[in-house]
Write a protein that holds these residues in place. Structure first.
Motif, short mmCIF file in Angstrom:
data_model
loop_
_atom_site.label_atom_id
_atom_site.label_comp_id
_atom_site.label_asym_id
_atom_site.label_seq_id
_atom_site.Cartn_x
_atom_site.Cartn_y
_atom_site.Cartn_z
N TYR A 329 0.86 -1.18 0.00
CA TYR A 329 0.00 0.00 0.00
C TYR A 329 0.89 1.23 0.00
O TYR A 329 1.87 1.32 0.77
N GLY A 330 0.56 2.21 -0.90
CA GLY A 330 1.39 3.40 -0.96
C GLY A 330 0.77 4.47 -1.82
O GLY A 330 -0.37 4.37 -2.30
N SER A 331 1.54 5.53 -2.04
CA SER A 331 1.09 6.66 -2.85
C SER A 331 2.30 7.27 -3.53
O SER A 331 3.44 7.08 -3.07
N ALA A 332 2.04 8.02 -4.64
CA ALA A 332 3.14 8.62 -5.39
C ALA A 332 2.71 10.00 -5.90
O ALA A 332 1.54 10.22 -6.23
N ASP A 333 3.69 10.91 -5.97
CA ASP A 333 3.42 12.26 -6.46
C ASP A 333 4.76 12.91 -6.78
O ASP A 333 5.82 12.40 -6.41
N ASN A 334 4.68 14.06 -7.49
CA ASN A 334 5.92 14.78 -7.77
C ASN A 334 6.35 15.66 -6.59
O ASN A 334 7.37 16.33 -6.64
N THR A 335 5.56 15.61 -5.51
CA THR A 335 5.91 16.29 -4.27
C THR A 335 5.79 15.29 -3.13
O THR A 335 4.84 14.50 -3.09
N LEU A 337 4.82 13.23 -0.11
CA LEU A 337 3.63 13.07 0.72
C LEU A 337 2.49 14.02 0.31
O LEU A 337 1.64 14.37 1.15
N ASN A 338 2.41 14.40 -0.94
CA ASN A 338 1.36 15.30 -1.40
C ASN A 338 0.13 14.49 -1.84
O ASN A 338 0.25 13.52 -2.58
N ASP A 339 -1.05 14.89 -1.36
CA ASP A 339 -2.31 14.23 -1.73
C ASP A 339 -2.22 12.72 -1.58
O ASP A 339 -2.56 11.96 -2.50
N PHE A 340 -1.75 12.27 -0.41
CA PHE A 340 -1.44 10.84 -0.23
C PHE A 340 -2.67 9.97 -0.46
O PHE A 340 -2.64 9.02 -1.24
N THR A 341 -3.77 10.29 0.20
CA THR A 341 -4.95 9.42 0.10
C THR A 341 -5.65 9.52 -1.26
O THR A 341 -6.31 8.57 -1.70
N ASP A 342 -5.51 10.67 -1.94
CA ASP A 342 -6.13 10.81 -3.26
C ASP A 342 -5.41 10.00 -4.32
O ASP A 342 -5.99 9.65 -5.35
N LYS A 343 -4.13 9.75 -4.09
CA LYS A 343 -3.33 9.06 -5.10
C LYS A 343 -2.80 7.72 -4.60
O LYS A 343 -1.82 7.19 -5.11
N ASP A 344 -3.43 7.18 -3.55
CA ASP A 344 -2.95 5.91 -2.98
C ASP A 344 -3.33 4.74 -3.88
O ASP A 344 -4.19 4.86 -4.75
N ALA A 345 -2.67 3.63 -3.63
CA ALA A 345 -2.92 2.40 -4.41
C ALA A 345 -2.51 1.20 -3.57
O ALA A 345 -1.68 1.31 -2.67
N TYR A 346 -3.09 0.07 -3.86
CA TYR A 346 -2.73 -1.15 -3.15
C TYR A 346 -2.56 -2.29 -4.15
O TYR A 346 -3.11 -2.29 -5.25
N THR A 347 -1.80 -3.26 -3.71
CA THR A 347 -1.58 -4.49 -4.48
C THR A 347 -1.44 -5.63 -3.49
O THR A 347 -0.74 -5.49 -2.48
N PHE A 348 -2.08 -6.74 -3.75
CA PHE A 348 -1.87 -7.92 -2.92
C PHE A 348 -2.04 -9.16 -3.79
O PHE A 348 -2.68 -9.11 -4.84
N GLY A 349 -1.44 -10.24 -3.31
CA GLY A 349 -1.53 -11.45 -4.09
C GLY A 349 -0.86 -12.62 -3.40
O GLY A 349 -0.27 -12.49 -2.32
N VAL A 350 -0.94 -13.77 -4.01
CA VAL A 350 -0.36 -15.01 -3.50
C VAL A 350 0.44 -15.65 -4.62
O VAL A 350 0.02 -15.62 -5.79
N GLN A 351 1.60 -16.20 -4.26
CA GLN A 351 2.43 -16.86 -5.27
C GLN A 351 2.71 -18.29 -4.86
O GLN A 351 3.02 -18.57 -3.69
N LEU A 352 2.60 -19.21 -5.78
CA LEU A 352 2.97 -20.61 -5.58
C LEU A 352 4.16 -20.91 -6.47
O LEU A 352 4.13 -20.62 -7.68
N LYS A 353 5.18 -21.49 -5.87
CA LYS A 353 6.38 -21.84 -6.61
C LYS A 353 6.73 -23.29 -6.29
O LYS A 353 6.86 -23.67 -5.13
#
Length: 473
Positions: A329-335, A337-353
């Motif tokens: 879970y995180g956020s990205a911007d050119n500044t 910690l700017n607009d953290f919740t407006d530009k946040d994103a998440y990724t989750f998953g499971v891997q079998l090897k």
């Protein structure tokens, strides 16, 4: 007044000096101060931390990742804008595309049918599609700040992590056994040195008594020489014997001083004197089976066997699938910690090897682990038999020394009485001084041999106590 204060301070020793040190106190000092024991203790602490680290892998890994970047690379800048949720059609190069469309509209002069024909023209389509979008290929440099939390956890690895935790726990136990073995060795050396000092002190005491007898004999011979009942050569023989006794006393004192230095090294403190013991070390009363079960080397061998059992499980896990989970879970911007919740994103998953083939490497490692386990089984059996034989040899040696000590005690009493008898008969003129001195030498030799045999017997008992890991005081 100041001079008196300084004199008093300088008269105080800078470190403690042990006077009349008891055996119990010496052993306590070894437990507290001995440097080798402290090193072994630190090894235990390191193994405990290794175990904690192995167990910690079960709980996964949580990371805070902060990226601060700046680039004018087309791919990077476009990706930065996408991650910041700021991408526009202009970023795709639509300004150049719209320019071509506008040109087509001008050519159609507002006629939609003519515009459709122009756009359907393959040459016009190729021209539009082959237009290089300047905004996409040559973007302005952009800063990019990305803040995210990542969590990864193994869900199933064939029991490998559990086995690793158990192995490091066994290794911690082995390090504790090593520490106990070091401590036992230092306690063994301390008791040995303490009893040796006591024996030397008793030997010096006996030699001083013999010296007193020789000096008494010397006075007697002097009087007999003065009265004409003895020759000067008789007095010279007695004085030579006296010099020999003094030499033996001096040598014994040097050996005692050396033993005190070693005792000071063991307790890591200066020892000036001890409480002298006159008794021999008692023989441990323990059955053979208990002796073997208490032996540290055998315990370590059993622990090593358990480790090889677990190692087989670790290698067997390589044939099983591995499943892990991931969340971010995180956020990205050119500044930052700017607009953290407006530009946040998440990724989750499971891997079998699941490894299907690797040139039979896993199979070879698995077979090696099984062979190592069989080898360890043989080493356990060998350790038991070897230590059992060692215990038998030591016990036999102790019993032999005890018979010798009993015999030598009687011999010392006998030689003392014989010397006194010869000395009395010499004063009566019935014996030569040479006969008296021979009996005196026999008394000294018997005393010396008794001390040496007691020394050897005590050392064997200490060696046995060390082998059987006997609790000491």
């Amino acid at each position: 007044m100041k001079k008196l204060v300084w004199a008093a301070l300088l008269s105080v020793p800078l470190w403690a000096v042990q006077e009349h040190l008891s055996l119990e106190q010496a052993l306590d000092l070894v437990r507290q101060n001995n440097l080798e024991v402290k090193v072994a203790e630190k090894e235990v602490l390191m193994k405990e931390q290794e175990h904690k680290a192995a167990v910690g892998y079960n709980y996964g890994q949580l990371d805070l990742v902060v990226n601060a970047l700046r680039s004018n690379d087309a791919g990077n800048v476009f990706g930065f804008k996408l991650q910041s949720r700021e991408a526009t059609f202009r970023d795709f190069g639509f300004s150049d595309f719209l320019g071509g469309v506008g040109q087509a509209l001008q050519m159609a002069n507002g006629d939609f049918g003519a515009f459709s024909q122009i756009m359907a023209n393959p040459q016009m389509a190729d021209q539009l599609l082959n237009t290089a979008p300047h905004d996409l290929n040559y973007p302005d440099a952009r800063s990019h700040f990305q803040e995210k939390i990542q969590y990864r956890i193994p869900l199933y690895v064939g029991g490998k992590l559990m086995k690793y935790g158990e192995i490091t726990d066994k290794m911690t136990t082995i390090s504790k056994l090593d520490r106990q073995k070091v401590l036992n060795q230092k306690l063994f050396e301390t008791r040995k040195t303490y009893y040796n000092i006591s024996l030397v002190e008793n030997f010096i005491k006996n030699l001083n008594q013999i010296l007193k007898n020789v000096e008494e004999l010397e006075d007697t011979v002097k009087n007999m020489v003065d009265e004409g009942y003895a020759l000067d050569i008789d007095l010279l023989q007695v004085q030579t014997k006296k010099a020999d006794v003094l030499r033996m006393i001096n040598q014994a004192k040097l050996n005692r001083d050396l033993a005190y230095q070693y005792l000071s090294f063991l307790v890591d403190d200066t020892v000036r004197s001890i409480v002298v013991l006159d008794n021999d070390v008692p023989m441990p009363k323990m059955k053979k089976e208990e002796m073997l079960s208490r032996n540290i080397d055998i315990q370590k061998a059993h622990m090593g066997l358990e480790v090889t059992d677990l190692a087989i499980g670790v290698e067997k896990a390589s044939f099983l699938p591995q499943v892990g989970a991931f969340a971010e879970y995180g956020s990205a911007d050119n500044t930052f910690l700017n607009d953290f919740t407006d530009k946040d994103a998440y990724t989750f998953g499971v891997q079998l090897k699941w490894n299907l083939f690797n040139g039979f490497v896993d199979k070879a490692k698995y077979e090696k682990a099984k062979i190592q386990n069989l080898k360890m089984q043989n080493q356990v059996a060998l350790a038991k038999k070897g230590i059992a034989l060692q215990i038998d040899k030591i016990i036999t040696s102790i019993k032999s020394k005890e018979y010798d000590i009993a015999s030598l005690r009687e011999k010392v009493k006998f030689t003392k009485k014989v010397y006194e008898n010869y000395y009395s008969r010499y004063k009566e003129g019935l014996m030569s001084i040479n006969d008296v001195l021979i009996k005196n030498s026999e008394q000294i030799q018997a005393t010396l041999k008794l001390v040496k045999t007691r020394f050897e017997r005590n050392n064997k008992v200490f060696e046995l106590e060390n082998i059987i890991n006997k609790g000491i005081l």
